[in-house]
Structure formats: C-alpha cells, structure tokens
Design an enzyme around this catalytic site. Structure first.
Site, PDB file in Angstrom:
ATOM      1  CD  GLU A   1      -1.348   0.311   3.663  1.00 40.79           C
ATOM      2  OE1 GLU A   1      -2.296   1.110   3.525  1.00 40.79           O
ATOM      3  OE2 GLU A   1      -1.192  -0.395   4.677  1.00 40.79           O
TER       4      GLU A   1
ATOM      5  CD  GLU B   1      -5.961   0.852   8.270  1.00 38.23           C
ATOM      6  OE1 GLU B   1      -5.135   0.025   8.654  1.00 38.23           O
ATOM      7  OE2 GLU B   1      -5.843   1.515   7.210  1.00 38.23           O
TER       8      GLU B   1
END
Length: 269
Positions: free
Chosen positions: A141, A238
C-alpha cells in the site's frame, strides 16, 4: 460489497483478543488487523475460532508502529526482521484461514530511495513466493506522508509501479481511500484507472481519519464507483472513531449491511 473492520484501530475499548467477538457482536462477519506485536498468537487463533469471524487480511510485522515504524521490507538495516516474520505470518494465516497479507515497505532514507525500493521489491518477491505455495496473496500500500513520515510509497502511481516491479501474480495494490485523498485526491479517476490491480480497499474520512461522513470524501460516490467497477473484495474500515466509541461510529452502516453483501442505498452517507 462486503465491509469488515480493522480491529487494531477499532474496538479498542476491549483487549485485543476480545475484539474479534466484539466485531461479531456488532454484526460483522469479517475483520482485519495489523501484525499483533506482543500478543499471544495461540490466544488469537482461539479467539478467531470461537468468534466465528473471517480474517480478510492482516499485516506482516511492520516494526514498532506506536513508535513510528511503518514497515521493514525496504529498511537496509532491519529488513531481516521482515524476512524472519514471513514464515510466522504465513503459518498464522494458514491456521486462521486468512488468504491475504499486507506488506508495509517502510520509510525512505535520504539519498537511498532506489536502493530501498529494489530491496523492498526483492523482499516482497520472496514473501510472495512463499505465500504462493500456500495459495495466499499479498498486497502493498501507499501511505500518506503527513502523519507517517517519508514513506517510500505515497501515491497510487508509486504503489502500482512497485507492484509491477515485484512482478508476482499474487501481489496486488491495497488502495487506502484515506491515505490517497490526503496525498493526491482524484479518488474516482484513480480507482477507474487502476481497479484491475487493486486487491484490497480500506476507508476512513479525510482529513481527520474518522468514520465516513465526518470529513470531505463523498463516500456514496466512491463506493458506488467501486461497485460499478466490479470490485469483489472486502472494504476495510480503518478509522479512529469519533469520541473513541466504536459502536457509535458505526451508525452510518446499518446492521443488515455489516455482514455479507451491503446495500449501498441503505448507508447513511
């Protein structure tokens, strides 16, 4: 679309091993988490089994996150810790039935960017090879630099290029809507351009990393675009809940949409 919760940042009202059951009680059938440093892995396995939740993804060891670490794979001084964690992480994944792990590549050191990118690619490539033997996929990521320091990968283009550099079919890009809004915006255009390479999605609102509906992102549009593009993976929540109350921060997503395929029209966005 299937939502799940990251229990390393949500349900902090509970000890870590109890968060799996808390997520289940809140209506979710799946969770994700960061590498559980300091936790008893046997207790985690038992907690997952007793709760009945699916683990959609978890991170490889990223170092001391509380102290500011954001990954080890590209760190010339500490990458061996990442390599040592690979067999342990894959063993845990197999035991709990998790089919996807995320690798954080770490911070850029002055004047060593290309060296670090090649080192990180080499290490992720090794991890991908070991994971492939077990039918497990990996993600990498891009992370914003405002809160996380000089992270090696901090744009969609950099993340996608890194995936190409690794060159393994079981490695994809984890698109974090929050991080990418902070760094570059153009969420829908970037999703459209890169959806084929995106294997996991995470969300939080910008700029404060709170629940959807508290900031500037039009999640109704973003999630509709994901669905229209045919994204079939999980969407991980998240974020830091407003007021630190996880359950209150979930009011935007009704119970019926927390488990299984969500009805986007029912969301309070």
């Amino acid at each position: 679309m299937r939502f799940e919760v990251n229990i390393s940042i949500l349900f902090k009202e509970h000890p870590f091993a109890e968060r799996f059951a808390a997520a289940k009680d809140a209506g979710f059938s799946a969770v994700e988490f960061w590498w559980p440093s300091g936790e008893n892995l046997g207790e985690i396995e038992a907690a997952i089994e007793s709760s009945g939740v699916e683990v959609a993804l978890f991170n490889f060891d990223a170092g001391d996150m509380a102290a500011g670490d954001r990954g080890l794979a590209g760190d010339p001084e500490r990458y061996e810790r990442f390599l040592e964690n690979v067999p342990a992480a894959l063993e845990l994944a197999e035991k709990i039935g998790c089919r996807k792990l995320n690798a954080l590549v770490g911070h850029e050191l002055p004047g060593r960017r290309e060296e670090q990118l090649e080192l990180a690619a080499q290490n992720v490539r090794y991890a991908a090879g070991e994971a492939e033997k077990r039918g497990i996929g990996l993600t990498v990521e891009a992370v914003n630099t405002f809160e996380n320091g000089a992270f090696l990968l901090h744009t969609t283009a950099q993340g996608m290029e890194f995936v190409r550099r690794v060159g393994r079919e079981n490695v994809g890009f984890q698109y974090d809507v929050y991080h990418m809004q902070r760094m570059e915006g153009n969420l829908i255009a970037n999703l459209r351009a890169n959806i084929a390479g995106i294997s996991h999605v995470q969300i939080a609102d910008s700029p404060d990393r709170r629940e959807p509906g508290t900031g500037e992102i039009n999640f109704a549009r973003v999630l509709a675009e994901l669905e229209a593009a045919g994204y079939k993976g999980h969407v991980g929540l998240e974020y830091n809940p407003t007021g630190e109350d996880t359950l209150a921060s979930l009011d935007w997503i009704p119970g019926a949409s927390r488990s299984g395929d969500a009805d986007l029209n029912s969301l309070g966005l």
